[in-house]
Enzyme design. Sequence first.
Site, PDB file in Angstrom:
ATOM      1  N   CYS A   1      48.386   4.424  62.364  1.00  0.00           N
ATOM      2  CA  CYS A   1      48.421   4.103  60.938  1.00  0.00           C
ATOM      3  C   CYS A   1      48.117   5.309  60.057  1.00  0.00           C
ATOM      4  CB  CYS A   1      47.436   2.983  60.621  1.00  0.00           C
ATOM      5  SG  CYS A   1      47.712   1.499  61.590  1.00  0.00           S
TER       6      CYS A   1
ATOM      7  N   SER B   1      46.370  -7.038  55.758  1.00  0.00           N
ATOM      8  CA  SER B   1      47.408  -6.348  54.997  1.00  0.00           C
ATOM      9  C   SER B   1      48.784  -6.866  55.383  1.00  0.00           C
ATOM     10  CB  SER B   1      47.330  -4.836  55.214  1.00  0.00           C
ATOM     11  OG  SER B   1      47.476  -4.523  56.589  1.00  0.00           O
TER      12      SER B   1
ATOM     13  N   LYS C   1      46.058  -3.837  51.260  1.00  0.00           N
ATOM     14  CA  LYS C   1      45.985  -5.292  51.165  1.00  0.00           C
ATOM     15  C   LYS C   1      47.049  -5.839  50.218  1.00  0.00           C
ATOM     16  CE  LYS C   1      45.227  -8.788  52.284  1.00  0.00           C
ATOM     17  NZ  LYS C   1      46.003  -9.562  51.424  1.00  0.00           N
TER      18      LYS C   1
ATOM     19  N   HIS D   1      51.575  -2.160  53.757  1.00  0.00           N
ATOM     20  CA  HIS D   1      51.196  -1.192  54.790  1.00  0.00           C
ATOM     21  C   HIS D   1      52.376  -0.850  55.693  1.00  0.00           C
ATOM     22  CE1 HIS D   1      48.911   1.065  57.566  1.00  0.00           C
ATOM     23  NE2 HIS D   1      48.388   0.086  58.299  1.00  0.00           N
TER      24      HIS D   1
END
Length: 389
Positions: free
Chosen positions: A86, A213, A332, A336
């Site tokens: 990520c 998310s 959120k 993402h």
Amino acid sequence: MSKRAVIVGWAHTRFGKLDDPDVETLIAQVARGALDHAQVGPGEVDAITVGVYNNGLTPQGFEGALVALGEPALRFTPAVHVENACATGTAALYRAMDFIESGRGRIALAVGAEKMTAVPPREVAEALLSGCYRKEEENPYGFAGIFANIAQTYFDRYGDRREELAMIASKNHGNGMHNPYAHVQKAFDVAFCNTVSDKNPIVAGPLRRTDCSMVSDGAAALVVADEETASSMARAIRLRARAHVNDFLPLSRRDPIAFEGPRRAWARALADAGVTLGDLSLVETHDCFTIAEMLEYEAMGLAGPGEGWKVIRDGVTHKDGRLPVNVSGGLKAKGHPLGATGISMHVMAAMQLMGEAGAMQVPNAALAGVFNMGGAAVANYVSILERAK
């Protein structure tokens, strides 16, 4: 390092379930957009770094080679693909900065992108699990299952804090209302976020849908240049400090709620920048799950271990609080798309420092922090940004 790299331009797509058919199309949008924003021609670019996580989200790999398809003038420009879970986007940015600061070139382009919504949710969860230690952490709920276990560990040690997680979710959704790039531009009050319902079901363990998310498509890009080259450009955002700290991949090898890697990255970046947390105007942090943001409050030094819940309850991280956190809506609300996230966070911070954040703007923003995390606090990046001109 012989030269200092600064951000001189950027571009950002809307995040969400997009009509763009693939990563190639998303990359083309932001590559050209960022060059135009920086007023840089393709012939002036010395290197390209592309961050895409992929790992089964799309059949096309070798993403570094896709940039020239959207901008043929970049045909012979060196391009590489990087991946760091990520934190892939920040890894791409730091690699581009390293290229400039080594003296090998004057201008570099960093792109982050992901197309996630074209595959079934089960396949997304399976692809994302490649960012954990699968020998021990395989589970049917994907990364939500991993962070559900982290949340339950926190609750077992310090008490049930579901309501404070709901406060974090509500804060970030409220902020996302003002971000034109956000996947979700709808406010949810604390009561909704704290109540299990048909519209807010349990995803895994104590985590509800509002604690997680979004699966999103999107892309963002940054142009970086050495300070001498940037002196004639319209914008220049300096990374006053940047730190990258790794930790063990298996959670079994560490305290899963101590977030020691993020803690060390924050301490190193703040020390290198010669500032304290109190000097920052805002922070964009990695709220892949609301429990992550709460633990990051403790890691950055806003609260001691087990006291991160007090930070949101006291309003410290609201937009009008002592240290606004995720005024963009964060992962959120903003979404993402993995490879794009780190680049996006730096774009959001740069916009704030230039006074170009529109309805998201924090008054008199002078110093911004960015925390981007790969895996469950495995690859940890902290940037301290300031306006250079």
